[in-house]
Structures are given as C-alpha cells and as structure tokens.
Design an enzyme around this catalytic site. Structure first.
Site, PDB file in Angstrom:
ATOM      1  N   ASP A  27       0.949  -1.212  -0.006  1.00 48.01           N
ATOM      2  CA  ASP A  27      -0.130  -0.099  -0.041  1.00 48.01           C
ATOM      3  C   ASP A  27       0.797   1.361   0.126  1.00 48.01           C
ATOM      4  OD1 ASP A  27      -2.573   1.258   0.414  1.00 48.01           O
ATOM      5  OD2 ASP A  27      -1.932   1.723   2.382  1.00 48.01           O
ATOM      6  N   ASP A  29      -0.481   5.232   0.772  1.00 48.94           N
ATOM      7  CA  ASP A  29      -0.685   6.025   1.804  1.00 48.94           C
ATOM      8  C   ASP A  29      -0.525   5.547   3.145  1.00 48.94           C
ATOM      9  OD1 ASP A  29      -1.323   8.422   0.272  1.00 48.94           O
ATOM     10  OD2 ASP A  29      -2.816   7.218  -0.628  1.00 48.94           O
ATOM     11  N   ASP A 226      -1.355  -0.635   6.106  1.00 48.86           N
ATOM     12  CA  ASP A 226      -1.457  -0.012   7.379  1.00 48.86           C
ATOM     13  C   ASP A 226      -3.002  -0.150   8.029  1.00 48.86           C
ATOM     14  OD1 ASP A 226      -2.235   1.976   5.298  1.00 48.86           O
ATOM     15  OD2 ASP A 226      -2.540   3.321   6.979  1.00 48.86           O
TER      16      ASP A 226
END
Length: 343
Positions: A27, A29, A226
């Site tokens: 990922d 961001d 995250d």
C-alpha cells in the site's frame, strides 16, 4: 505459517520477509508516504529489499493519480518504479465496468485523472455530465478540492437508474497533517442522496485482488499495509500473508481488538520489517511469550510482564487477546498493558 491457517497469534519467520516472499504488494498512503513525503525508513528499506531480489508492487486504493504519476513520485522519493509496478483501484473499477458494458460505452467519471485514464485503458469513454448520455457512473477519490457539484452530477445519473461503481470505500486517507476524509466519505454522500448501492472494486474486495494478480504475476506475495479493513482484510480474502506496519491509521489498541479477518500474519513498526525475520510467539500455559515479554488475560484485562523490544510485547499481547476473542472481537481492557510499550 500462514495466517489463513492460524489467526490466533502473529506468525514467526526465521528468514527475512524479503527472502521468504517473492513480491511485496505495498500500500502507499500510510506505508510508503504520507502527504507526499516519504515515511521514515521507507526508501532505505525498499531499496534494500529490491536489491535482494524482491519484486516491489504498489497497490493503492487511491484512484486519484495515474500509475505514471505515482511511479514518477516514487522515483523522486528515491524508490525507482515503473508505471507497470503500480496497481490502483481506478484500474480495478475500470475493469469491473468494462466487464459489464460494451467497448466505447460512456461512463460518468466522478474523480480525478487516474480514474479517467483507467477507463480509457479499458476502451471506455469518460464524460463529465449526467446529460452526456452515460451508461454508468464510476466514482473515485478526487482529492481534497473536489467540487461538491460532482456529487450532485453523480446523483442525477444514478437516480435515472444507471449502474454505479466505486473504486473504493476507505472512509479516511492519511496525510502530512493528519487523517482526512477519503473516497468512502464521498461515496456516502452519494449513497444518502440516491439510496443506491455501488459495486465496489477496491481493497478488500475480490476485484482488486484479481487486478493485482493479473498485473504482477506474483507467486509468493505478501501484502504490506497500514489498514486492517482494507489491506489486511484484502490479504485474508485473497488467501495470502500480510504485514501490518504501524505508520498509518491503525494503532496498537485497534490491532488487539481485530477480528480474524483483520489479523495480520506479521506486525512491525515500519517497512524495516521487510528486512528481518519475525520472532515466534509461543504459548506457555494460559500465557504467550515473545522475546522478553509474557502476556495473558487476567479478569477483564490484558497483563504484560517482562522487558525488551516493544514490538515483541505487542506481538505477545496480540496472541493473548486474539486467543481470548477466538472468532469474535476482543473486549478486554488494553490501556494498562500498552502503556509501557510506547506504541
């Protein structure tokens, strides 16, 4: 050990994750960057993982930018990347739309350039107005300055009975100044106005996993993210292992309360976790040990004793909490046990 086989505690790995897996599905961001700036240790860790032979693929639910723009940004940060290394939810939703509409169909695009480019890649024609005779509506993140009138345009078209597609439904997006509303918040605006339900492509749903597999050809992938409800659940749905990094929206307390589909295989502070193995968490009676820590459930709370690396304490706590919760959600008091770890 795969988290698909045992989700009662984090798994261990005797070798570095960059050696145990051939491809990292990363990922962006909250993992590689936040607010356009590289997260601490990300560039160095990714450089070393790539030098060791690991393929790096960047899988993002953010549909705003094109793969070319994302690859250029990564290269500027010091992580050389090609557009083919980037997989976006815009690409996943464009394929989903193309599977249901004929080539050349007009699609009302509510979002940024990344969505328009992905639609054109699939032979579809993005249009700007509900009066441009669209056959469907596709909605993706349009950035913080997206005009309110775009949501109205989507509502006009959807209320006429057109099918509605959404790149993703992440309610928030991390940035340099904190957490901001994401595409999921914009989707809710249109949902409230229309009463309709979109077909969603992004993580954690199967269309995004399908797009990722088709574009990377990964044989032994590990998802790195995250967010529990997108990255980790997406890995769960795809039957692959995952690494949660604590550089984005998920904190330690949320991790301890995770249901089975949100429990990562591994957990680490940041992307340096790709370069190391992971210590085993071992049961010891009704307790769990990791490194110098022992964790257990006592009454209505978690108890942590010992000393050492804070992440080892968190891993032990996860095992105790997840074992207690089973297939449910941990309802234990966690504050005291976490207080001494500084996470």
């Amino acid at each position: 050990m795969s988290h698909q086989q045992d989700r009662s505690r984090p798994s261990g790995s005797s070798t570095a994750l960059s050696e145990a897996y051939d491809t990292a599905l990363l990922d962006l961001d909250g993992v590689v960057y936040a607010g356009g700036e590289a997260i601490g240790h990300a560039v160095e860790s990714l450089t070393e993982a790539r030098a060791g032979g690991m393929h790096l693929a960047y899988v993002t639910n953010n549909a705003l930018r094109t793969p070319d723009a994302v690859a250029e940004h990564l290269t500027e940060l010091g992580v050389p990347a090609e557009p083919s290394d980037v997989i976006t939810s815009a690409q996943a939703v464009a394929r989903l739309v193309a599977d249901q509409l004929p080539p050349g169909a007009r699609v009302l695009a509510i979002g940024g350039e990344g969505l328009r480019v992905a639609l054109r890649e699939r032979g579809l024609v993005p249009v700007e107005s509900a009066d441009d005779d669209p056959a469907a509506v596709a909605q993706g993140y349009g950035g913080p300055d997206m005009a309110w009138g775009r949501f109205a345009e989507a509502s006009y078209a959807i209320r006429r009975g057109l099918p509605w597609f959404a790149s993703n439904t992440d309610l928030t997006i991390p940035g340099a100044r904190g957490i901001a509303p994401g595409n999921g918040a914009a989707v809710e605006v249109v949902r409230i106005a229309t009463g309709a339900e979109p077909q969603v492509a992004g993580k954690p749903l199967p269309p995004m996993h399908r797009e990722t597999v088709l574009r990377t050809g990964a044989k032994r992938p590990i998802v790195v993210g995250d967010r529990l409800d997108t990255d980790i659940e997406g890995a769960f749905n795809g039957g692959v292992d995952s690494l949660l990094v604590l550089t984005g929206v998920t904190d330690a307390a949320q991790l301890l309360a995770a249901p089975p589909q949100h429990r990562p295989t591994y957990v680490d502070r940041d992307l340096r976790g790709l370069l190391t193995g992971q210590p085993e968490v071992t049961p010891a009676g009704d307790s769990y040990r990791c490194g110098g820590w022992t964790a257990a459930v006592r009454g209505d709370g978690l108890v942590l004793e010992g000393e050492g690396e804070a992440l080892d304490g968190l891993r032990a706590l996860c095992a105790a909490a997840w074992s207690f919760a089973g297939s449910g959600v941990c309802g234990l008091e966690t504050g005291k046990a976490l207080a001494g770890l500084g996470l």
